[in-house]
Design an enzyme around this catalytic site. Structure first.
Site, PDB file in Angstrom:
ATOM      1  N   GLU A  31       0.802  -1.224   0.000  1.00 28.63           N
ATOM      2  CA  GLU A  31       0.000   0.000   0.000  1.00 28.63           C
ATOM      3  C   GLU A  31       0.839   1.281   0.000  1.00 28.63           C
ATOM      4  O   GLU A  31       0.880   2.001   0.989  1.00 28.63           O
ATOM      5  CB  GLU A  31      -0.982  -0.042   1.182  1.00 28.63           C
ATOM      6  CG  GLU A  31      -1.974  -1.186   1.009  1.00 28.63           C
ATOM      7  CD  GLU A  31      -3.003  -1.332   2.143  1.00 28.63           C
ATOM      8  OE1 GLU A  31      -3.025  -0.480   3.033  1.00 28.63           O
ATOM      9  OE2 GLU A  31      -3.771  -2.307   2.107  1.00 28.63           O
ATOM     10  N   GLU A  48      -4.363  -8.762  -1.079  1.00 26.14           N
ATOM     11  CA  GLU A  48      -4.782  -8.661   0.340  1.00 26.14           C
ATOM     12  C   GLU A  48      -6.235  -8.240   0.437  1.00 26.14           C
ATOM     13  O   GLU A  48      -6.683  -7.318  -0.247  1.00 26.14           O
ATOM     14  CB  GLU A  48      -3.917  -7.644   1.085  1.00 26.14           C
ATOM     15  CG  GLU A  48      -4.145  -7.685   2.598  1.00 26.14           C
ATOM     16  CD  GLU A  48      -3.467  -6.535   3.334  1.00 26.14           C
ATOM     17  OE1 GLU A  48      -2.232  -6.387   3.226  1.00 26.14           O
ATOM     18  OE2 GLU A  48      -4.201  -5.779   4.011  1.00 26.14           O
TER      19      GLU A  48
END
Ligand SMILES: *[C@@H]1O[C@H](CO)[C@@H](O)[C@H](O)[C@H]1NC(C)=O
Ligand SMILES: *[C@@H]1O[C@H](CO)[C@@H](O)[C@H](O)[C@H]1NC(C)=O
Ligand SMILES: *[C@@H]1O[C@H](CO)[C@@H](O)[C@H](O)[C@H]1NC(C)=O
Ligand SMILES: *[C@@H]1O[C@H](CO)[C@@H](O)[C@H](O)[C@H]1NC(C)=O
Ligand SMILES: *[C@@H]1O[C@H](CO)[C@@H](O)[C@H](O)[C@H]1NC(C)=O
Ligand SMILES: *[C@@H]1O[C@H](CO)[C@@H](O)[C@H](O)[C@H]1NC(C)=O
Length: 518
Positions: free
Chosen positions: A265, A368
């Site tokens: 991220e 994820e």
């Protein structure tokens, strides 16, 4: 409700003998959550001496028209199997379906790469809190032929928020040459032994995917583990070398990686989430990957590790892959794009199609996804959220889908910064038990029964009630169709395949199914 559940379980156990379903499999030992809501569903209790299996399905010896149906439902079915036969397409249906699914095997799309989850520190800590025999049941449940048969394990490079402390492998300040680089106690206690046991048990090859959350604060412009911060330019070489050191240390432990993502991220630091992080602009990350990471990995013998871009939310698509792969001379260095599901509700699934259309030879994989922390075990809401996302994304070119932590404790941790979440398995160390949540079974409807190398095939779906569906041809040439009933009540559905004929059956409200036929 319980009499119904047990009746169905008994029925499926009796039916197995003549079909391609393994006879010995153990049924869910169900327990109902204490605080019951309208989304509550049982969770399955495992301990040192008992744990349910995912049934093995093999080709039935009987008719060319037989099928096996595997079902999981809010009202208590867990991988429950039933069997039947297609009727020839000339015979008329005896009931009128609420939804008709038609399979078109002549339309083929992407190949499936695999499904899995992450071996976080929290996962290993929870496994280690169980007695040895229950640990074995846990690993069997995810990796053996009697379990979900995951084939991808995401391995965080050093700590994440799901650790008991923030740490990296370069804790000595100003160690630019990484002379003091070392794996942490966590790798030796919580990750490496667990990954080895999983690999030993699995009959399918397991692919390891590495992702870093944060370098040491001393390498960053603002020296913190969390919050807004970037890598100092002077450490761009050091940080690339850190990847090579990590791969070498794991190689020395007998573990070789299939792929990496450059950063978990890369934009979440801007959002001030309470997790270990580092931010990159897309141009900086591209320049770092192309000019530092790739050359160093090549020089150190790790040039074969696939690089998966983005590893962030859908809002970065298709811009990030576009900017990375605009240059045709460097495009070949990238294998695909990784996506996290957290902002999917705000950014259209069309972004996956756009990304695929721009780079049809590069895969897209969900790296994820996790449910929010839920104080009550057994939420069907989370199971349905997973199923909706997996079906939608697979229908838009995605080749695999990873859950986040494989196991958490009853609080949804440990997490050093209080960012508790849900997981497929909740471990109760003090009782020596673990609980398989409904999301665990959702994952299995894909991971076990749609093996790597399956290819997505065409399906269409006609009302009046929508049934979410996706279909595959498996490597053994059988067909697997996964479908989800999001409606509260029972529905009659029909499935037709021009090569077989048609079937009608009724499925319970709030349920997911995998239909397999040869
Ligand atoms: C549960 O109730 C809420 C409203 O109270 C409703 O929106 C939701 O659809 C219900 N869910 C189920 C599974 O019945
Ligand atoms: C383990 O679970 C099984 C099945 O639910 C149960 O019969 C058995 O008593 C449990 N064992 C322990 C030690 O709790
Ligand atoms: C690390 O380097 C910085 C900048 O050169 C310096 O200010 C700091 O004192 C050094 N720290 C140590 C422990 O040597
Ligand atoms: C791709 O490169 C061309 C020039 O080679 C440039 O005009 C274009 O803006 C670039 N696109 C992106 C998305 O970077
Ligand atoms: C976990 O185990 C303890 C006993 O050690 C028990 O009191 C508790 O209720 C269990 N939690 C759940 C969710 O069953
Ligand atoms: C699947 O079908 C193809 C084409 O019909 C055939 O070549 C292949 O050998 C079959 N594979 C298996 C495992 O049966």
């Amino acid at each position: 409700m319980w009499s119904k559940v047990f009746f169905v379980c008994l029925l499926s156990a009796l039916q197995q003998s003549s079909f391609g379903v393994d006879l010995k499999f153990r049924e869910c030992s169900p327990r109902m959550p204490t605080a019951v809501s309208n989304w509550s569903s049982p969770y399955c209790v495992c301990n040192s001496t008992y744990c349910d299996d995912a049934p093995r399905i093999s080709r039935p010896s009987g008719s060319f028209r037989s099928y096996v149906l595997i079902s999981t439902s809010k009202d208590g079915l867990r991988f429950s199997t039933s069997t039947g036969s297609f009727r020839g397409s000339d015979a008329a249906p005896d009931i009128k379906p609420d939804a008709s699914i038609t399979v078109d095997p002549s339309m083929t799309y992407q190949d499936i790469l695999g499904f899995g989850a992450a071996a976080t520190d929290a996962t290993g800590i929870n496994i280690n809190s169980l007695p040895e025999a229950a640990q074995n049941e846990f690993i069997r449940s995810y990796f053996s032929e009697d379990g979900l048969e995951y084939t991808i394990i995401r391995v965080p490079m050093a700590g994440t928020d799901f650790s008991t402390r923030p740490y990296s492998y370069a804790m000595v300040e100003n160690d630019t040459l990484l002379e003091y680089f070392a794996l942490a106690e966590e790798d030796h206690r919580f990750k490496i032994p667990f990954i080895r046991r999983a690999m030993k048990l699995s009959r399918r090859p397991i692919n390891l995917l590495a992702s870093p959350w944060s370098p040491s604060p001393w390498m960053k412009a603002r020296p913190t583990w969390i919050g807004s911060n970037t890598l100092k330019r002077e450490y761009w070489h050091t940080w690339a070398f850190y990847f090579a050191k990590f791969f070498k240390e794991y190689q020395d432990q007998g573990l070789n990686f299939w792929a990496l993502t450059p950063q978990n991220e890369p934009l979440n630091a801007f959002g001030a989430l309470p997790i270990n992080s580092m931010e990159w602009t897309v141009e900086d990350q591209r320049d770092w990957v192309v000019n530092f990471l790739v050359p160093i990995l090549k020089k150190t013998g790790f040039g074969n590790i696939n690089i998966i871009l983005v590893d962030g939310m859908r809002h970065l698509l298709p811009e990030w892959p576009q900017i990375f792969m605009n240059d045709s001379s460097t495009r070949k260095q990238f294998a695909g794009t990784g996506v996290h599901w957290y902002l999917d509700h705000s950014y259209s699934v069309d972004r996956l199609d756009e990304t695929h259309d721009l780079f049809p030879d590069k895969f897209i994989i969900y790296t994820e996804s996790c449910p929010d922390y839920d104080a009550d075990l057994g939420s069907w809401y989370r199971a349905e959220q997973f199923a909706v996302s997996i079906i939608d994304t697979l229908n838009h070119w995605v080749v695999g889908w990873l859950d986040w932590n494989m196991a958490l404790d009853e609080r949804g941790g440990p997490n050093w910064n209080g960012n508790f979440m849900g997981a497929g398995v909740i471990v109760n160390g003090s009782a020596g038990e673990f609980y398989k949540q409904p999301t665990f079974y959702t994952m299995g409807h894909f991971s076990k029964y749609v093996p790597p190398g399956s290819v997505r095939i065409g399906t269409s779906n006609e009302g009046p009630f929508e049934i979410k569906t996706v279909a595959f041809r498996r490597p053994d040439n059988s067909t697997a169709i996964v479908f989800l009933n999001t409606h509260d009540s029972e529905r009659i559905i029909s499935v037709s395949d021009i090569t077989k004929g048609a079937i009608e059956f009724s499925i319970p409200g709030k349920s997911i199914h995998t239909l397999i036929y040869w």
